[in-house]
Design an enzyme around this catalytic site. Structure first.
Site: not given
Ligand code: ACO
Length: 362
Positions: A305, A246
């Site tokens: 989710e 998140h």
């Molecule tokens: N699985 C694996 N790795 C992840 C995940 C995940 N679900 N989420 C973040 N990371 C990793 C990224 O790859 C990144 O790694 P790196 O630094 O080695 O490249 C690091 O964690 C930081 O990621 P960001 O992209 O900066 O995190 P951000 O804050 O933008 O992402 C998000 C938040 C988009 C929700 C992300 O966690 C994600 O894609 N999750 C999966 C999709 C999901 O569950 N969406 C629903 C969100 S809740 C809602 O919208 C109501």
């Protein structure tokens, strides 16, 4: 400049507060735990909208008004054509909402709260070759949504579970869809325009579109014994694990626990596939362990989710409609934010930094 506007404060709001370090969500002065254990969709709507339109009301009045509005708006389904019918449910719902008049008064808010509650179940049924079920304005919105979906009166546990979901996801700070709603409202456009923009922001899997893929993931994993290997391979491919991570929470998303709790009465009443819950818990544990090993510097925990997928599936919603159900619940937050922004009256217009080529001399 901050990519993704991370940590940038772009609005003052009285509507909700997301504390990402403590894992706490407060909605208009009420903690999520308290709200979800005491409130219905109607109560939460009354709480969020109070003072933001020209009319003052409480949940007791809102319920019947919403019921009447559902009954009145059912006639809009007659405008359905084959193009709209062929769209995914959330897109069809958006197309039908686009045909509603715009406005920024209480009537417009009421229409927008009632419309998705009718349009989504109707689209699900029509796409399954069934006739839409007419709304029953005497029921609560949650009970009527389930009735319009399945054609049968839901059990008390099922209605309570959907209410818990709609309450839990009603508002959540300045997320992508809410920000979109506020940007549109800041131009002086009406609530229908704001809600349409917000629904559009749910299309991608990073915000709102993840619960369907969560179920796909659970089915692909199949057994608890397979979880660790499957998840490792997914991360090796560079995939993100749906239902984890998140932007704001650095600990467990409190909404995940609220929804896990909401599933319990359905489990006790044998209205949910117990094996799927056991598998989901095993996948959750395996995913958290692997994410800790692979991303030691980035706390990644379960988000809303993950258990949304299990709850909505247990209530009989097909997975392609999950984003639409999220929209039904979040519409109240979008309306409240759009009104708050409109009342503030300042156009949202940030600046960009130009990094393109400089003009060439002729
Ligand atoms: N699985 C694996 N790795 C992840 C995940 C995940 N679900 N989420 C973040 N990371 C990793 C990224 O790859 C990144 O790694 P790196 O630094 O080695 O490249 C690091 O964690 C930081 O990621 P960001 O992209 O900066 O995190 P951000 O804050 O933008 O992402 C998000 C938040 C988009 C929700 C992300 O966690 C994600 O894609 N999750 C999966 C999709 C999901 O569950 N969406 C629903 C969100 S809740 C809602 O919208 C109501």
């Amino acid at each position: 400049m901050k990519n993704g506007l991370e940590d940038v404060i772009a609005a003052e709001t009285q509507l909700s507060d997301v504390d990402g370090e403590a894992g706490r969500l407060v909605i208009r002065g009420v903690s999520l735990d308290e709200l979800v254990s005491t409130a219905t969709h109607e109560r939460t709507a009354a709480l969020l909208l109070d003072g933001l339109t020209e009319r003052h009301f409480g949940p007791a009045e809102l319920g019947p008004w919403l019921g009447e509005t559902r009954e009145r708006l059912f006639a809009h389904l007659a405008t359905l054509d084959s193009v709209v019918l062929g769209l995914p449910p959330v897109d069809a719902m958006r197309a039908l909402i686009a045909r509603l008049p715009d406005g920024d008064d209480f009537e417009a808010a009421l229409r927008l709260l009632a419309a998705p509650a009718i349009f989504l179940p109707a689209m699900v049924r029509l796409q399954a070759g069934k006739k839409p079920v007419m709304p029953d304005g005497s029921l609560s919105q949650a009970a009527d949504i389930l009735r319009m979906l399945t054609g049968e009166l839901p059990s008390t546990e099922q209605t309570a579970a959907l209410d818990a979901y709609l309450v839990t996801i009603s508002d959540h700070g300045l997320n992508a869809s809410t920000f979109a709603a506020r940007v549109i409202a800041s131009t002086g456009a009406g609530l229908t325009s704001s809600v349409l923009a917000a629904i559009s922001a749910l299309k991608g899997p990073l915000h709102g579109g993840a619960p369907g893929p969560v179920l796909d993931m659970l089915e692909a994993i199949g057994t608890a014994a397979n979880a660790r290997e499957w998840l490792s391979q997914a991360l090796d491919r560079g995939d993100r694990l749906m239902g984890f991570g998140h932007r704001i929470y650095r600990v467990r998303d409190p909404r995940a626990d609220a929804l896990k709790q909401a599933l319990r009465p359905l489990i006790s009443a044998a209205q949910v596939d117990r094996e799927r819950i056991v598998l989901a818990e095993a996948v959750e544990h395996a995913a958290l362990a692997i994410l800790r090993e692979r991303k030691p510097n980035r706390p990644l925990d379960v988000n809303v989710e993950f258990y949304t997928a299990l709850l909505l599936d247990a209530l009989g919603f097909p997975r392609e409609s999950f984003t639409g159900v999220f929209a039904i619940g979040r519409t109240v937050g979008w309306i409240a934010h759009a009104r708050e922004q409109a009342l503030e009256g300042r156009l949202i217009r940030p600046r960009s930094v130009y990094v393109g080529p400089l003009p060439q001399a002729a």
